[in-house]
Design a protein around this motif. Structure first.
Motif, short mmCIF file in Angstrom:
data_model
loop_
_atom_site.label_atom_id
_atom_site.label_comp_id
_atom_site.label_asym_id
_atom_site.label_seq_id
_atom_site.Cartn_x
_atom_site.Cartn_y
_atom_site.Cartn_z
N ASP A 6 -14.00 32.02 121.14
CA ASP A 6 -13.79 33.13 122.08
C ASP A 6 -12.55 32.82 122.92
OD1 ASP A 6 -13.85 34.95 124.24
OD2 ASP A 6 -16.03 35.09 124.15
N ARG A 21 -11.37 34.02 125.45
CA ARG A 21 -11.58 34.05 126.90
C ARG A 21 -12.16 32.74 127.42
NH1 ARG A 21 -15.52 38.93 126.85
NH2 ARG A 21 -16.13 37.65 125.09
N LEU A 22 -12.73 31.94 126.52
CA LEU A 22 -13.43 30.72 126.95
C LEU A 22 -12.71 29.43 126.59
CD1 LEU A 22 -17.05 31.83 126.02
CD2 LEU A 22 -15.95 31.87 128.26
N ARG A 52 -11.50 26.66 129.16
CA ARG A 52 -12.11 26.92 130.48
C ARG A 52 -12.94 25.72 130.92
NH1 ARG A 52 -9.55 31.13 132.80
NH2 ARG A 52 -9.25 32.75 131.26
N GLN A 56 -16.77 27.60 134.67
CA GLN A 56 -16.35 28.92 134.22
C GLN A 56 -17.14 29.36 132.99
OE1 GLN A 56 -12.19 27.86 133.88
NE2 GLN A 56 -11.67 29.20 135.61
N ILE A 57 -17.43 28.44 132.12
CA ILE A 57 -18.23 28.76 130.93
C ILE A 57 -19.64 29.15 131.34
CG2 ILE A 57 -19.32 27.73 128.87
CD1 ILE A 57 -16.62 26.17 128.53
N HIS A 59 -19.55 32.61 132.89
CA HIS A 59 -19.40 33.64 131.86
C HIS A 59 -20.73 33.86 131.14
CE1 HIS A 59 -17.39 36.10 128.86
NE2 HIS A 59 -18.12 35.46 127.95
N GLY A 83 -23.10 35.74 133.38
CA GLY A 83 -22.73 37.15 133.45
C GLY A 83 -23.07 37.92 132.19
N SER A 84 -23.16 37.22 131.07
CA SER A 84 -23.49 37.83 129.78
C SER A 84 -24.97 37.76 129.47
CB SER A 84 -22.72 37.13 128.65
OG SER A 84 -21.34 37.21 128.86
#
Length: 112
Positions: A23, A25-26, A29, A33-34, A37, A40-41
């Protein structure tokens, strides 16, 4: 956090998983942060990085924040050898079948 190959096999078995390394976006990170994320998912994090994620769990709890769960993978229980991927698939299938036992915010070691 255990690679796209394992994530793909889990998806083929009906798991809703995302591989950190696949990913964009990850990639690169930080652990916090992981975890943010994933929270949030609505996804738990499966990791062998026990020390750092247990510390992050404590930080979340201290500030009253929540995440979707941590599944800690001991390399003593799951040695990273030729049996690793098969053992992980079996163990994660078993955990998924016990969804009512695994709730958000929970931290547990993956069992063989």
């Amino acid at each position: 956090m255990l690679g796209e190959r394992l994530a793909r096999k889990l998806r083929d078995r009906g798991h809703d998983v995302v591989s950190v390394v696949a990913d964009h976006r990850l990639v690169g990170r930080s652990d916090d942060q992981i975890l943010a994320h994933a929270a949030g998912s609505g996804r738990a994090v499966v990791t062998t990085n026990i020390r750092d994620f247990v510390l992050l769990d404590g930080q979340y709890r201290d500030r009253g924040a929540s995440h979707a769960g941590l599944v800690l993978v001991s390399t003593k229980t799951f040695p990273q050898d030729g049996s690793f991927q098969g053992a992980m698939l079996t163990a994660l299938d078993k955990l998924r079948s016990q969804e009512d036992v695994f709730t958000g915010g929970q931290v547990r070691f993956l069992e063989r």
